[in-house]
Design a protein around this motif. Sequence first.
Motif, PDB file in Angstrom:
ATOM      1  N   LEU A   1       0.845  -1.139  -0.044  1.00 18.10           N
ATOM      2  CA  LEU A   1      -0.151  -0.184   0.045  1.00 18.10           C
ATOM      3  C   LEU A   1       0.871   1.146   0.194  1.00 18.10           C
TER       4      LEU A   1
ATOM      5  N   SER B   1       0.510   3.848  -2.879  1.00 14.36           N
ATOM      6  CA  SER B   1       0.107   5.293  -2.643  1.00 14.36           C
ATOM      7  C   SER B   1       1.161   6.370  -2.856  1.00 14.36           C
TER       8      SER B   1
ATOM      9  N   ILE C   1      -6.731  -2.453   2.711  1.00 14.73           N
ATOM     10  CA  ILE C   1      -7.141  -1.132   2.266  1.00 14.73           C
ATOM     11  C   ILE C   1      -8.893  -1.268   1.932  1.00 14.73           C
TER      12      ILE C   1
ATOM     13  N   GLU D   1     -10.240  -2.853  -2.603  1.00 17.08           N
ATOM     14  CA  GLU D   1      -9.191  -3.613  -3.258  1.00 17.08           C
ATOM     15  C   GLU D   1      -9.721  -4.156  -4.462  1.00 17.08           C
TER      16      GLU D   1
ATOM     17  N   LEU E   1      -5.653   5.977  -4.471  1.00 16.70           N
ATOM     18  CA  LEU E   1      -4.205   5.792  -3.745  1.00 16.70           C
ATOM     19  C   LEU E   1      -3.874   7.246  -3.487  1.00 16.70           C
TER      20      LEU E   1
ATOM     21  N   ILE F   1      -5.526   8.319  -0.496  1.00 15.25           N
ATOM     22  CA  ILE F   1      -4.922   7.469   0.638  1.00 15.25           C
ATOM     23  C   ILE F   1      -3.149   8.036   1.229  1.00 15.25           C
TER      24      ILE F   1
END
Length: 186
Positions: free
Chosen positions: A2, A6, A119, A122, A172, A175
Motif C-alpha cells: 500500500l 500510494s 485497504i 481493493e 491511492l 490514501i
Amino acid sequence: MLELLSRRWHMVVLRGVVAVLFGVVAIAWPGITVLSLALLFGAYTLLDGISALTMGFGHGTRSDRMYMVLLGVLGVAAGLISLIWPQITVIVLLVIIAVWAIVAGVTQIAAAIRLRKVIRNEWFLALTGAVALVLGVLLIVQPAEGAIALVVAIATFALAWGLVLIVLGLRLRTIANRTASAGRPA
C-alpha cells in the motif's frame, strides 16, 4: 505494498492514461495492419513495463517491489519482442499478448488478495487483473477470429483497464494525502 502504490499513485494513473490512449487509437483505426498492431502493442507494453519497473525500483518491501519488477520485466520483454520482430504472425502476437495478459491478470489479482485487509475497495486492483485475465483466456480460446477482432478486444481491454487504473490511482492519491496529513504536526 500500500505504501509503494500510494506513494507512486501518479504512476498508476499514468499507466491508466497510456492504456486509455492505446485503446482509443486502436478503436479509431481498427483496420490497421498486423505490423502496425505489433508496433502499437510493443510501444504500449514497453511504456507500461517501464512504468512498472520504475515503481518496482522505488521504496517498499522486497516482495512488493519484486511484484512490480516482474510485471515490468514482462511488459518490457513483450514490448521489445513486438518492436524488434514486427513481422511476427498474428498467432504469435496473439500468444504473446495472451500470455502477458494472463500473467498480468494473475499477479494483479494476487496483489488485491494480499491487500484485502489493508485497504478498502481493493476490488479495483482485482478488477484490473480480472479484465486482463479474461482477455488472455479469450485470445487463447478463440485465436481464429482475426486481426480486427483482436484489435477491438485489445482496445476494449485497454480502455477498461486504463479507466480502472486511473480510478485506482486517484484512490491511492487520497490514501497518500490522508497518510501525509496524519503525519504532519498540528
